[in-house]
Design a protein around this motif. Structure first.
Motif, short mmCIF file in Angstrom:
data_model
loop_
_atom_site.label_atom_id
_atom_site.label_comp_id
_atom_site.label_asym_id
_atom_site.label_seq_id
_atom_site.Cartn_x
_atom_site.Cartn_y
_atom_site.Cartn_z
N UNK A 23 0.82 -1.21 0.00
CA UNK A 23 0.00 0.00 0.00
C UNK A 23 0.85 1.26 0.00
N UNK A 24 0.25 2.35 -0.47
CA UNK A 24 0.93 3.64 -0.44
C UNK A 24 0.92 4.18 0.98
N UNK A 25 1.72 5.20 1.20
CA UNK A 25 1.76 5.85 2.52
C UNK A 25 0.40 6.43 2.86
N UNK A 26 -0.31 6.93 1.86
CA UNK A 26 -1.64 7.51 2.09
C UNK A 26 -2.62 6.43 2.58
N UNK A 27 -2.60 5.27 1.94
CA UNK A 27 -3.49 4.18 2.36
C UNK A 27 -3.12 3.72 3.77
N UNK A 28 -1.81 3.62 4.05
CA UNK A 28 -1.39 3.22 5.39
C UNK A 28 -1.87 4.23 6.44
N UNK A 29 -1.82 5.50 6.08
CA UNK A 29 -2.28 6.53 7.01
C UNK A 29 -3.77 6.38 7.28
N UNK A 30 -4.56 6.10 6.25
CA UNK A 30 -6.00 5.90 6.42
C UNK A 30 -6.29 4.68 7.28
N UNK A 31 -5.55 3.60 7.05
CA UNK A 31 -5.74 2.37 7.83
C UNK A 31 -5.35 2.62 9.29
N UNK A 32 -4.23 3.32 9.49
CA UNK A 32 -3.77 3.62 10.85
C UNK A 32 -4.82 4.44 11.59
N UNK A 33 -5.38 5.42 10.91
CA UNK A 33 -6.40 6.27 11.53
C UNK A 33 -7.63 5.44 11.91
N UNK A 34 -8.02 4.54 11.02
CA UNK A 34 -9.18 3.68 11.29
C UNK A 34 -8.92 2.74 12.47
N UNK A 35 -7.67 2.28 12.60
CA UNK A 35 -7.30 1.38 13.69
C UNK A 35 -6.90 2.13 14.96
N UNK A 36 -6.75 3.44 14.84
CA UNK A 36 -6.30 4.30 15.94
C UNK A 36 -4.93 3.88 16.45
N UNK A 37 -4.03 3.70 15.48
CA UNK A 37 -2.64 3.39 15.79
C UNK A 37 -1.75 4.38 15.05
N UNK A 38 -0.47 4.35 15.34
CA UNK A 38 0.49 5.25 14.73
C UNK A 38 0.74 4.89 13.26
#
Length: 165
Positions: free
Chosen positions: A48-63
């Motif tokens: 995944x791109x950094x943008x997708x990882x950021x979205x996933x992290x936000x959804x999981x409430x992790x860094x």
């Protein structure tokens, strides 16, 4: 389709999703990605791109930085610095000036210990700090500092417990 070398990102995402008690579909919806795409990421078939990882992290409430490291986008050493900066800048109990002073002190200690700050990060701090430069001085040419920017006898910036910041 062969598995890509994305570290243990997929396994880690699956563990985090399960500990958050989310189904694959729920996480995909929360992150704004498709269910099949998220499944492929978890199985190591897609990077995944950094943008997708950021979205996933936000959804999981992790860094997001943790995911960047696991995906090989970010170096582990850079992650610690970014997380420290993120915690300082996100703290609602201190004002912007205090945040900038803390970041300057942090940079000073890192330089003293042999770590050179990322020029992009330092430039951001300089812009945020207004008249304060990345050297930690008050911009004076006589080599002295203001009371707001304490210095140790060796000349490096340091927090003085008796000086209110």
């Amino acid at each position: 389709m062969a598995s890509l070398n994305v570290g243990n990102l997929g396994e880690y995402l699956r563990e985090q999703r399960r500990s958050a008690q989310l189904s694959l579909r729920q996480l995909a919806d929360a992150a704004g990605v498709s269910n099949p795409y998220l499944s492929q990421i978890e199985r190591g078939l897609r990077k995944p791109s950094a943008e997708v990882l950021q979205q996933v992290a936000k959804a999981l409430r992790i860094s997001a930085e943790t995911l960047y490291v696991r995906a090989g986008i970010l170096d582990e050493r850079e992650r610690g610095e970014l997380e420290t900066r993120a915690v300082i800048t996100a703290d609602p109990s201190i004002n912007e000036r205090q945040k900038n002073v803390l970041l300057q002190i942090y940079d000073s200690f890192r330089r003293e210990n042999g770590f050179v700050p990322d020029p992009d990060v330092s430039a951001d701090n300089d812009a945020d700090a207004g008249s304060c430069g990345s050297s930690g001085s008050s911009g004076r040419t006589d080599g002295t500092t203001s009371a707001r920017e304490p210095r140790t006898p060796g000349g490096s910036d340091a927090a003085d417990p008796h000086n209110e910041i």
